[in-house]
Scaffold this motif. Structure first.
Motif, PDB file in Angstrom:
ATOM      1  N   ARG A  65       0.826  -1.081  -0.012  1.00 52.97           N
ATOM      2  CA  ARG A  65       0.026   0.120  -0.094  1.00 52.97           C
ATOM      3  C   ARG A  65       0.964   1.280   0.204  1.00 52.97           C
ATOM      4  NH1 ARG A  65      -1.746   2.816   4.513  1.00 52.97           N
ATOM      5  NH2 ARG A  65      -1.423   0.956   5.896  1.00 52.97           N
ATOM      6  N   LEU A  68       2.592   1.839  -3.790  1.00 56.84           N
ATOM      7  CA  LEU A  68       1.878   1.855  -5.092  1.00 56.84           C
ATOM      8  C   LEU A  68       2.285   3.196  -5.826  1.00 56.84           C
ATOM      9  CD1 LEU A  68      -1.910   1.110  -3.394  1.00 56.84           C
ATOM     10  CD2 LEU A  68      -0.337  -0.331  -5.125  1.00 56.84           C
ATOM     11  N   GLN A  72       1.863   2.918  -9.878  1.00 58.04           N
ATOM     12  CA  GLN A  72       1.148   4.022 -10.620  1.00 58.04           C
ATOM     13  C   GLN A  72       1.793   4.928 -11.462  1.00 58.04           C
ATOM     14  OE1 GLN A  72      -1.771   6.481  -8.292  1.00 58.04           O
ATOM     15  NE2 GLN A  72      -3.507   6.052  -9.750  1.00 58.04           N
ATOM     16  N   ILE A  79      -3.109  -3.937  -9.857  1.00 53.57           N
ATOM     17  CA  ILE A  79      -2.092  -5.061  -9.319  1.00 53.57           C
ATOM     18  C   ILE A  79      -2.698  -6.248  -9.061  1.00 53.57           C
ATOM     19  CG2 ILE A  79      -1.013  -2.993  -8.238  1.00 53.57           C
ATOM     20  CD1 ILE A  79      -2.028  -4.098  -5.354  1.00 53.57           C
ATOM     21  N   SER A 124      -6.815  -2.724  -0.504  1.00 52.24           N
ATOM     22  CA  SER A 124      -7.979  -2.530  -1.303  1.00 52.24           C
ATOM     23  C   SER A 124      -8.746  -0.989  -1.544  1.00 52.24           C
ATOM     24  CB  SER A 124      -9.079  -3.802  -1.163  1.00 52.24           C
ATOM     25  OG  SER A 124      -9.997  -3.505  -1.995  1.00 52.24           O
ATOM     26  N   VAL A 127      -6.016   1.104  -3.330  1.00 57.32           N
ATOM     27  CA  VAL A 127      -6.038   0.688  -4.625  1.00 57.32           C
ATOM     28  C   VAL A 127      -7.014   1.471  -5.467  1.00 57.32           C
ATOM     29  CG1 VAL A 127      -6.256  -1.111  -6.532  1.00 57.32           C
ATOM     30  CG2 VAL A 127      -4.612  -1.350  -4.515  1.00 57.32           C
ATOM     31  N   HIS A 128      -8.327   1.404  -4.853  1.00 52.58           N
ATOM     32  CA  HIS A 128      -9.466   1.808  -5.344  1.00 52.58           C
ATOM     33  C   HIS A 128      -9.529   3.380  -5.456  1.00 52.58           C
ATOM     34  CE1 HIS A 128     -11.231  -2.354  -4.577  1.00 52.58           C
ATOM     35  NE2 HIS A 128     -10.908  -2.132  -5.933  1.00 52.58           N
ATOM     36  N   MET A 132      -7.531   2.316  -9.300  1.00 48.06           N
ATOM     37  CA  MET A 132      -7.000   1.099 -10.072  1.00 48.06           C
ATOM     38  C   MET A 132      -7.843  -0.048  -9.548  1.00 48.06           C
ATOM     39  SD  MET A 132      -3.156   2.094  -8.919  1.00 48.06           S
ATOM     40  CE  MET A 132      -2.252   0.543  -9.609  1.00 48.06           C
ATOM     41  N   LEU A 134      -7.947  -4.399  -8.164  1.00 49.33           N
ATOM     42  CA  LEU A 134      -7.221  -5.223  -7.264  1.00 49.33           C
ATOM     43  C   LEU A 134      -7.688  -6.650  -7.724  1.00 49.33           C
ATOM     44  CD1 LEU A 134      -5.537  -6.026  -4.836  1.00 49.33           C
ATOM     45  CD2 LEU A 134      -7.614  -6.064  -3.489  1.00 49.33           C
TER      46      LEU A 134
END
Length: 532
Positions: A65, A68, A72, A79, A124, A127-128, A132, A134
């Motif tokens: 995390r 990232l 990116q 990912i 998660s 990422v969102h 992006m 997962l």
């Protein structure tokens, strides 16, 4: 209270995260991670990570995390992380510790080595937050043991009746592949009986809960061909997200059989991987016809080539640099994986030139590279920017590639408005080696080589010839409509292609120079001419 329009827009976005489809995933590019080897948390003690020891090196979900940006910034939009479920717990096995995540014990539990449920949810969420996706690796076919008589109480399925009896796999027999145990007698992998109705039901409930609890957008399914094909549709329906299966086989027909409504959304493209090795690896056969054969077979056989997982490395095969010493072979093959049909998948460390052989040597700690902005990293960034730009401005993702020309030394193909010219000649100069083809554009069309940010005008009859008298870099041409792409974002010889922040001509020239200079210290330039 939110205005209704904004509320429903947010609701649609929220729903998409929880049920990402094949149509959505075809627009993505994926960076693959082994959790234990990608990153350490800030301030962590950096212990020596000896990969031959096959043991823990300290990576976890929180460390991913916090790292990232590296992914990116290279333009990746998804990912894929290694399995998150509980693994074997006990004395060190004959093949080390389960740092990789594939030795499943109780799949209903998380792997405490990588963090807590809150840690995985935080990954998660982040990422969102970045827009992006997962993808999580799952192992359905088997569990892990150190004995041929395992203690089944340690697994989610706690009775021998839920497993096939022990037998060694005969890889020439489909039934044996699907019912016998993978592994060996030192570390056997008891085969779950996925024909059993109770097993099917419990797996469906489990995957539905996992996906919803951790907001997972897609699944990579380990050893998919070792489970009967008719198991997968109901499982995928319960998951409710894109499913990409591993079918470790070089034959197009054998792999394609596992894609479709009677199987899975997608498969990892092992036939393409083998074709790219045959065509581009140096030293190697330089067999460009292998790639042409793959292209023709894939058109006829795969249900949907636009969602296949294109890769040059993963945790089960030797690193590209272990198989091919010339950097140009990587740059050309990599360009194909990004700009042909399919979803590009980059295994962590490819961009750093890692060169380990097969397991465990292809599972190096990424922090040893200091996350350097290498030439390969820059090329991935360029290819991701171009791919994303074309997807966002055209129907490029669903347009079919068309081979314009090929010979023993290279291939020119078109997908949408992008023409890629790739070669297998490598870094040294090659006299009289060229690829000539008729471009899709009329005379006078201004095109840009996106790799080098150089402008070319199509001449009479539209013929283009790429000469390699000074070396074999990939060339990627598009009409000069780059506004908003972040590519070549400055004025070039009177042509203004956009003012958005991003890659400048100077940066692109540096990339091109680095591509052609390392490691031979040659100034290798590609010259473009026209034949009429």
């Amino acid at each position: 209270m939110l205005p209704s329009l904004v509320f429903f827009s947010l609701l649609a976005s929220f729903s998409a995260v929880f049920a990402a489809t094949a149509e959505q995933w075809r627009t993505r590019s994926i960076y693959q991670i082994i959790t234990d080897r990608y990153a350490l948390e800030p301030g962590a003690v950096v212990n020596e990570c000896v990969i031959s020891q096959q043991t823990w090196c300290g990576g976890n979900w929180n460390a991913i995390r916090k790292r990232l940006d590296y992914i990116q910034d290279a333009g990746f939009t998804a990912i894929w992380i290694s399995p998150v479920n509980q693994n074997y717990q006990g004395p060190r096995s004959a093949y080390g510790d389960p740092y990789h995540g594939y030795w499943i014990a109780d799949i209903s539990q998380l792997n405490e080595k990588f963090g807590t449920a809150e840690d995985l949810k935080a990954l998660s969420d982040e990422v969102h937050r970045r827009g992006m996706y997962l993808m999580v690796d799952v192992v359905i076919n088997n569990v892990m043991s150190t004995s041929l008589t395992p203690d089944y109480s340690k697994y989610m399925f706690k009775d021998a009746k839920y497993y096939h009896p022990y037998c060694a796999v005969d890889f020439s027999n489909t039934t044996s592949e699907q019912q016998c145990w993978l592994g060996d007698k030192q570390v056997p992998l008891p085969d779950v009986n996925t024909e059993n109705s109770e097993v099917k039901s419990k797996y469906s409930d489990w995957i539905s809960d996992l996906v919803k609890t951790y907001s997972i957008d897609g699944l990579r399914i380990d050893a998919a061909k070792h489970v009967r094909k008719d198991f997968w549709p109901a499982f995928a329906k319960s998951a409710g997200v894109f499913c990409m299966g591993e079918v470790f086989d070089p034959v197009v027909a054998n792999v394609a059989d596992w894609q479709g409504p009677d199987a899975l959304d997608s498969v990892l493209n092992y036939p393409l991987y083998n074709a790219l090795l045959a065509a581009f690896a140096l030293p190697g056969p330089q067999n460009m016809s292998a790639l042409m054969d793959y292209i023709e077979q894939s058109k006829k056989t795969f249900k949907d080539t636009t969602v296949l997982g294109n890769f040059l490395e993963n945790q089960d095969v030797a690193r590209w640099h272990n198989l091919s010493v010339d950097p140009q072979s990587l740059y050309n093959a990599m360009t194909y994986t990004f700009l042909s049909d399919g979803v590009p998948v980059v295994y962590y460390g490819l961009e750093q030139g890692f060169s380990g052989n097969a397991d465990p040597y292809n599972r190096e700690p990424l922090w040893s590279s200091n996350y350097t902005n290498t030439t390969s990293y820059q090329l991935m960034t360029t290819l991701n920017k171009l791919r994303t730009f074309m997807i966002n401005t055209t129907d490029w993702a669903t347009q079919k590639p068309n081979v314009l020309a090929s010979n023993k030394n290279g291939i020119a193909f078109q997908k949408g408005e992008v023409v890629s010219i790739l070669t297998n000649i490598g870094s040294p100069a090659q006299n009289l080696t060229n690829i000539a083809f008729q471009s899709p554009w009329p005379q006078g069309t201004v095109t840009i080589d996106v790799i080098g940010c150089r402008q070319f005008v199509v001449a009479s009859a539209g013929y283009v010839e790429v000469e390699y008298t000074k070396g074999g870099v990939p060339v990627v041409l598009i009409p000069s409509t780059l506004q908003g792409s972040g590519l070549c974002g400055t004025t070039m010889e009177g042509l203004h292609t956009g003012t958005v922040p991003g890659q400048t001509v100077a940066q692109s020239s540096a990339l091109l120079s680095a591509m052609v200079a390392w490691p031979l210290s040659l100034l290798l330039m590609v010259s473009l001419g026209w034949r009429w």
